[in-house]
Design an enzyme around this catalytic site. Structure first.
Site, PDB file in Angstrom:
ATOM      1  N   GLU A   1       5.407  -3.079  -9.595  1.00  0.00           N
ATOM      2  CA  GLU A   1       4.732  -4.052  -8.666  1.00  0.00           C
ATOM      3  C   GLU A   1       4.255  -2.916  -7.661  1.00  0.00           C
ATOM      4  O   GLU A   1       4.879  -2.213  -7.018  1.00  0.00           O
ATOM      5  CB  GLU A   1       5.762  -4.806  -8.066  1.00  0.00           C
ATOM      6  CG  GLU A   1       5.408  -5.967  -7.065  1.00  0.00           C
ATOM      7  CD  GLU A   1       6.390  -6.725  -6.396  1.00  0.00           C
ATOM      8  OE1 GLU A   1       7.305  -6.878  -7.091  1.00  0.00           O
ATOM      9  OE2 GLU A   1       6.180  -7.483  -5.493  1.00  0.00           O
TER      10      GLU A   1
ATOM     11  N   LYS B   1      13.606  -1.707  -5.622  1.00  0.00           N
ATOM     12  CA  LYS B   1      12.586  -1.103  -4.907  1.00  0.00           C
ATOM     13  C   LYS B   1      12.741   0.309  -5.304  1.00  0.00           C
ATOM     14  O   LYS B   1      13.574   0.925  -5.396  1.00  0.00           O
ATOM     15  CB  LYS B   1      12.969  -1.284  -3.442  1.00  0.00           C
ATOM     16  CG  LYS B   1      12.827  -2.702  -3.043  1.00  0.00           C
ATOM     17  CD  LYS B   1      11.291  -3.282  -2.985  1.00  0.00           C
ATOM     18  CE  LYS B   1      11.150  -4.596  -2.302  1.00  0.00           C
ATOM     19  NZ  LYS B   1       9.855  -4.951  -2.169  1.00  0.00           N
TER      20      LYS B   1
ATOM     21  N   LYS C   1       2.445 -14.998  -3.158  1.00  0.00           N
ATOM     22  CA  LYS C   1       3.010 -15.240  -1.779  1.00  0.00           C
ATOM     23  C   LYS C   1       2.279 -16.229  -1.064  1.00  0.00           C
ATOM     24  O   LYS C   1       1.230 -15.836  -0.598  1.00  0.00           O
ATOM     25  CB  LYS C   1       3.650 -13.988  -0.974  1.00  0.00           C
ATOM     26  CG  LYS C   1       4.528 -13.187  -1.621  1.00  0.00           C
ATOM     27  CD  LYS C   1       4.834 -11.924  -0.986  1.00  0.00           C
ATOM     28  CE  LYS C   1       5.889 -11.029  -1.525  1.00  0.00           C
ATOM     29  NZ  LYS C   1       5.774  -9.675  -1.006  1.00  0.00           N
TER      30      LYS C   1
ATOM     31  N   LYS D   1      15.055  -6.807  -9.664  1.00  0.00           N
ATOM     32  CA  LYS D   1      13.935  -6.103  -9.109  1.00  0.00           C
ATOM     33  C   LYS D   1      14.557  -5.027  -8.474  1.00  0.00           C
ATOM     34  O   LYS D   1      15.302  -5.451  -7.503  1.00  0.00           O
ATOM     35  CB  LYS D   1      12.812  -6.961  -8.536  1.00  0.00           C
ATOM     36  CG  LYS D   1      11.991  -6.104  -7.709  1.00  0.00           C
ATOM     37  CD  LYS D   1      10.787  -6.934  -7.251  1.00  0.00           C
ATOM     38  CE  LYS D   1      10.563  -6.902  -5.636  1.00  0.00           C
ATOM     39  NZ  LYS D   1       9.609  -7.931  -5.243  1.00  0.00           N
TER      40      LYS D   1
ATOM     41  N   GLY E   1       8.960 -13.143  -2.556  1.00  0.00           N
ATOM     42  CA  GLY E   1       9.677 -13.594  -1.539  1.00  0.00           C
ATOM     43  C   GLY E   1       9.343 -12.561  -0.055  1.00  0.00           C
ATOM     44  O   GLY E   1       9.056 -11.553  -0.481  1.00  0.00           O
TER      45      GLY E   1
ATOM     46  N   ASP F   1       0.643  -7.225  -5.692  1.00  0.00           N
ATOM     47  CA  ASP F   1       1.333  -7.863  -4.676  1.00  0.00           C
ATOM     48  C   ASP F   1       0.492  -7.843  -3.276  1.00  0.00           C
ATOM     49  O   ASP F   1      -0.722  -8.384  -3.359  1.00  0.00           O
ATOM     50  CB  ASP F   1       2.566  -7.478  -4.131  1.00  0.00           C
ATOM     51  CG  ASP F   1       3.563  -8.002  -3.027  1.00  0.00           C
ATOM     52  OD1 ASP F   1       2.701  -8.887  -2.317  1.00  0.00           O
ATOM     53  OD2 ASP F   1       4.621  -7.680  -2.905  1.00  0.00           O
TER      54      ASP F   1
ATOM     55  N   SER G   1      15.643  -9.346  -5.657  1.00  0.00           N
ATOM     56  CA  SER G   1      14.725  -8.140  -5.289  1.00  0.00           C
ATOM     57  C   SER G   1      15.829  -7.360  -4.631  1.00  0.00           C
ATOM     58  O   SER G   1      16.276  -7.709  -3.537  1.00  0.00           O
ATOM     59  CB  SER G   1      13.805  -8.472  -4.401  1.00  0.00           C
ATOM     60  OG  SER G   1      13.194  -7.195  -3.566  1.00  0.00           O
TER      61      SER G   1
ATOM     62  N   ASP H   1       9.594  -2.378  -7.739  1.00  0.00           N
ATOM     63  CA  ASP H   1       8.525  -2.577  -6.670  1.00  0.00           C
ATOM     64  C   ASP H   1       8.358  -1.450  -5.824  1.00  0.00           C
ATOM     65  O   ASP H   1       9.336  -0.958  -5.115  1.00  0.00           O
ATOM     66  CB  ASP H   1       8.935  -3.935  -5.754  1.00  0.00           C
ATOM     67  CG  ASP H   1       7.803  -4.403  -4.964  1.00  0.00           C
ATOM     68  OD1 ASP H   1       6.836  -3.743  -4.999  1.00  0.00           O
ATOM     69  OD2 ASP H   1       7.898  -5.288  -4.167  1.00  0.00           O
TER      70      ASP H   1
HETATM   71  O1  OSB Z   1       7.281  -6.568  -1.602  1.00  0.00           O
HETATM   72  O2  OSB Z   1       8.278  -8.171  -2.486  1.00  0.00           O
HETATM   73  C1  OSB Z   1       8.120  -7.355  -1.444  1.00  0.00           C
HETATM   74  C2  OSB Z   1      10.516  -8.318   1.312  1.00  0.00           C
HETATM   75  C3  OSB Z   1       9.737  -8.054   2.392  1.00  0.00           C
HETATM   76  C4  OSB Z   1       8.628  -7.662   2.117  1.00  0.00           C
HETATM   77  C5  OSB Z   1       8.054  -7.385   0.839  1.00  0.00           C
HETATM   78  C6  OSB Z   1       8.723  -7.788  -0.097  1.00  0.00           C
HETATM   79  C7  OSB Z   1      10.016  -8.139  -0.003  1.00  0.00           C
HETATM   80  C8  OSB Z   1      10.952  -8.200  -0.954  1.00  0.00           C
HETATM   81  C9  OSB Z   1      12.173  -9.294  -0.931  1.00  0.00           C
HETATM   82  O3  OSB Z   1      10.979  -7.576  -2.259  1.00  0.00           O
HETATM   83  C10 OSB Z   1      11.844 -10.580  -1.687  1.00  0.00           C
HETATM   84  C11 OSB Z   1      13.042 -11.482  -1.111  1.00  0.00           C
HETATM   85  O4  OSB Z   1      14.135 -11.454  -1.699  1.00  0.00           O
HETATM   86  O5  OSB Z   1      12.744 -12.296  -0.133  1.00  0.00           O
HETATM   87 MG    MG Z   2       6.278  -6.564  -3.479  1.00  0.00          MG
END
Ligand code: OSB
Ligand code: MG
Length: 357
Positions: A201, A151, A250, A149, A278, A226, A123, A176
């Site tokens: 996402e 953001k 999660k 992924k 994550g 999510d 991510s 995402d």
């Molecule tokens: O939306 O998946 C998410 C990190 C913190 C809060 C929300 C998210 C995320 C990530 C990071 O996308 C995932 C990771 O590398 O741990």
């Molecule tokens: Mg997410």
């Protein structure tokens, strides 16, 4: 613990993690879990400090000294406490680790997992420029990661995705939004439909399902939920109304393994693939994610990446390692299968509270 690289999403930037760990003991063996809440109430309402409060004032007093007959018996004991899934999930994870050690089994086997190695994605946070993003993607692909992924947020979306797709025509790519959009933005999603993205996402509000169903009817790219999914019941409803075609699981968000397995099973029964999300975890939360990802219907690469993407030094030994072809192997050792580095953990610990000893 300072992240090696600040992580930017549509809801903010994280530079330093304050992490709440839970350790349980049966007098001879120990188990570890991680509360995956953030420092502030921006991904969801929980923070590590609300979790500390709920754990110390409500969860631990209910569980301590009670015969629960194993980790499956924990959720009913804390059911009366509404919400606060991440607080609940941190202790539940520790109980599962302990139970697996007591049975001398790797946790993933105790969970009934089948994937001896899991496929990893990364991510990638919002970057200062598109050029920089393209460099970061190239670096992660060189490391072997199998899915990228990115953001997105309003203004960092259509053009970004267009250029990423142009530079990497065949990479598995997803976006995402962390709830940054509304149905007024439908046209942007229609434009991004052209870029062969695996999924969007959580594009819309963090509690919504209805508008997601509407958006899903109007675009061809699958939606993955999510933030909106906290339970197997949520998953059932989201699937029933067509709010998503994929779900991110999660452990913290759904309150632990028991509910995570229930979400997984609902999705499997409806032919909906899941993947493991994550939360910028330390090694302890990270290896719990590795174990969870062993379940059969974790059919897509997750946001479970190697320790060295996040930390100069991790709290576990060995750190989580990713192979050159982008996989993590399950540990064959009992429990989470990694040892916790007590001295290093002590050196980064700012507060400890002990119960019942
Ligand atoms: O939306 O998946 C998410 C990190 C913190 C809060 C929300 C998210 C995320 C990530 C990071 O996308 C995932 C990771 O590398 O741990
Ligand atoms: Mg997410």
């Amino acid at each position: 613990m300072r992240l090696l690289h600040p992580f930017e999403t549509s809801f903010g930037v994280t530079t330093d993690r304050r992490i709440l760990l839970v350790k349980v003991s049966d007098g001879s063996m120990e188990g570890y879990g991680e509360v995956t809440a953030g420092e502030g109430p921006f991904y969801c309402h929980e923070t590590i400090d609300t979790a500390w409060y709920i754990l110390t004032e409500f969860i631990i007093p209910r569980v301590l000294g009670k015969e629960i007959g194993g980790p499956e018996g924990y959720a009913p004991v804390v059911e009366a406490i509404r919400g606060h899934n991440m607080a609940k999930g941190g202790l539940e994870a520790a109980l599962w680790d302990l139970e697996a050690r007591r049975q001398d089994l790797p946790l993933w086997k105790l969970l009934g997992g089948v994937h001896e190695e899991i496929e990893c994605g990364v991510s990638i946070g919002i970057q200062p420029t598109i050029e920089r993003l393209l460099q970061v993607i190239q670096k992660e692909l060189n490391e072997g990661y199998r899915r990228i992924k990115i953001k997105i947020k309003p203004g960092w979306d259509v053009e970004v995705v267009r250029q990423v797709r142009e530079a990497f025509p065949s990479v598995l790519l997803m976006c995402d939004a962390n709830s940054a959009y509304t149905l007024d933005d439908i046209e942007r999603f229609r434009m991004m439909d052209a870029f062969n993205v695996m999924m969007f996402e959580q594009p819309l509000h963090y509690e919504d399902m209805i508008d997601h169903a509407e958006l899903q009817r109007q675009i061809s790219t699958p939606i993955c939920l999510d933030e909106s999914i906290h339970s197997a019941e949520d998953a059932r409803k989201a699937i029933a109304i067509g709010a998503c075609r994929i779900i991110n699981i999660k452990l913290g968000r759904v309150g632990g393994y028991r509910e995570a397995k229930a979400v997984h099973n609902v999705c499997r029964n409806h032919g909906v693939p899941v993947w493991c999300g994550g939360m910028l975890e330390s090694g302890i939360g990270r290896v719990h994610n590795v174990a969870l990802s062993s379940l059969e219907n974790f059919a897509l690469p997750g946001d479970v990446a190697g320790s060295k993407r996040y930390w100069a030094e991790d709290v576990i030994d060995p750190p989580v390692l990713v192979s050159a072809d982008g996989t993590i192997a399950q540990s064959m050792e009992p429990g989470i299968g990694y040892s916790v580095k007590d001295a290093f953990l002590d050196s980064v610990t700012v507060r400890t509270q002990v119960f019942g000893a």
